[in-house]
Design an enzyme around this catalytic site. Structure first.
Site, mmCIF file in Angstrom:
data_model
loop_
_atom_site.group_PDB
_atom_site.id
_atom_site.type_symbol
_atom_site.label_atom_id
_atom_site.label_comp_id
_atom_site.label_asym_id
_atom_site.label_seq_id
_atom_site.Cartn_x
_atom_site.Cartn_y
_atom_site.Cartn_z
ATOM 1 N N TYR A 283 9.201 -38.504 -29.599
ATOM 2 C CA TYR A 283 9.272 -37.984 -30.531
ATOM 3 C C TYR A 283 9.962 -36.462 -30.170
ATOM 4 O O TYR A 283 11.081 -36.044 -30.682
ATOM 5 C CB TYR A 283 8.191 -37.532 -31.616
ATOM 6 N N GLU A 290 18.831 -34.626 -30.244
ATOM 7 C CA GLU A 290 19.357 -34.435 -31.260
ATOM 8 C C GLU A 290 19.795 -32.835 -31.055
ATOM 9 O O GLU A 290 21.073 -32.426 -31.364
ATOM 10 C CB GLU A 290 18.531 -34.448 -32.390
#
EC number: 4.2.1.134
Length: 359
Positions: A283, A290
């Site tokens: 994660y 991103e």
């Protein structure tokens, strides 16, 4: 034959004392409580081999005379009821702990954890009582069927993405980085549009999870997919697309089958462990990928003026979309903190519940 002292491990709850005596294949057990003193005597294989073992413990506070014990091939488990449901600072009346006595860390809880466990038990009893009075949901089967199919479709979609990207990586090597978007984007668009249901489902009470963590994750991913990658052709050929898509799909191929099996009250231990563990490294890496994509897109938005906000003609300038992206970077890592905290609470609650059931 002289009686020896065995190793004894202890833990407590508000109403009970648990003792674990390290004697295997115990025989001729004599266990009882008299005048608040526990007497134990028995034969078996202990720390000093086959022998007769015994010990005495004078409890800190009054206990009930009834003693429950169960002998297994490896140990003797003893349960003693307290007279009052209170937390003890220590087990024995004497302040100095006996040398043969140690905490049972497999069952050990501090007072706050024990209170939480007690509340959970009370809530469970209350829940059963309420459920016995409330009519069962006539649409429960339909809801579970819908959730099962939703998770199945998402699992198949992300599995296709993961397998396709893995095969292309082995065949093409680094060359597969540069056309990931054109190969994968259509399926990723479908899966991420469908993922909006994960915000709607808790909002309408279909699932009992928080709306905000799902909203942060789904909207954050869709922003990256549709705005950063989808609207900028210059971003679509960058290697960062591969890493973002690959990390997303790796997480989801374990998450969706876990929820799918939960709809039919089935659990695979390995899958449960993977679902609540694999996100810990993946994660943050996904958020980092991103963030790299956002940083790489900033000069492109500045140059193309795409999505910029025009200001009055007197000023003669426009508010670049890159400023919004810089603010988004801050919000992205704030969302990472919120979701990380939420997921860690889920993981801790899940494995604590499983451990209690095992005990």
């Amino acid at each position: 034959m002289q009686a020896l002292t065995p190793h004894v491990y202890w833990a407590q709850r508000h109403g009970d004392i648990y003792l674990r005596v390290e004697i295997s294949d115990a025989q001729n057990l004599n266990i009882g409580v008299e005048e608040n003193i526990l007497h134990f005597r028995g034969q078996g294989h202990g720390a000093k081999g086959e022998n007769e073992y015994e010990f005495r413990l004078e409890f800190l506070k009054p206990v009930k005379p009834e003693v429950k014990h169960k002998s297994t091939q490896r140990q003797v488990n003893i349960t003693v009821k307290k007279q009052e449901h209170v937390w003890w600072n220590r087990l024995t009346k004497q302040e100095r702990k006996p040398l043969f006595l140690a905490p049972d860390f497999d069952r050990w809880l501090d007072e706050s954890d024990a209170e939480m466990e007690l509340r959970e038990k009370e809530e469970k009893i209350n829940k059963v009582s309420i459920e016995s009075r409330v009519r069962k949901d006539p649409y429960l089967g339909l809801k579970k069927g819908f959730l099962f199919m939703y998770n199945l479709v998402q699992f198949l979609g992300y599995s296709w993405i993961f397998v396709n990207m893995t095969v292309r990586l082995f065949i093409l090597g680094q060359d597969s980085f540069y056309d990931t978007f054109h190969t994968i984007a259509d399926v990723m668009y479908f899966c991420q549009m469908l993922a909006i249901m994960e915000v709607i489902n808790p909002a309408v009470g279909l699932v009992k999870t928080g709306v905000m963590p799902a909203f942060i994750q789904v909207m954050g991913r869709n922003f990256i997919l549709f705005v950063i990658f989808g609207s900028l052709e210059d971003m679509q050929n960058k290697p960062v697309v591969f890493f973002v898509f690959y990390l997303w799909s790796t997480i989801e191929i374990f998450r969706y089958p876990f929820y799918m099996l939960a709809c039919i009250d089935t659990e695979w231990k390995l899958l449960t462990w993977l679902r609540y563990t694999i996100w810990i490294p993946l994660y943050p890496l996904g958020v980092l990928a991103e963030a790299v994509a956002v940083v790489q897109s900033i000069p492109i938005f500045d140059e193309t003026k795409l999505l910029s906000i025009p200001l009055p003609k007197a000023i003669g300038l426009s508010l670049s979309f890159s400023y919004i992206l810089q603010l988004y970077l801050v919000l992205m890592f704030l969302g990472l903190f919120i979701n990380f905290r939420h997921l860690f609470k889920q993981r801790r609650r899940r494995f604590r519940t499983k451990k209690r059931k095992a005990n």
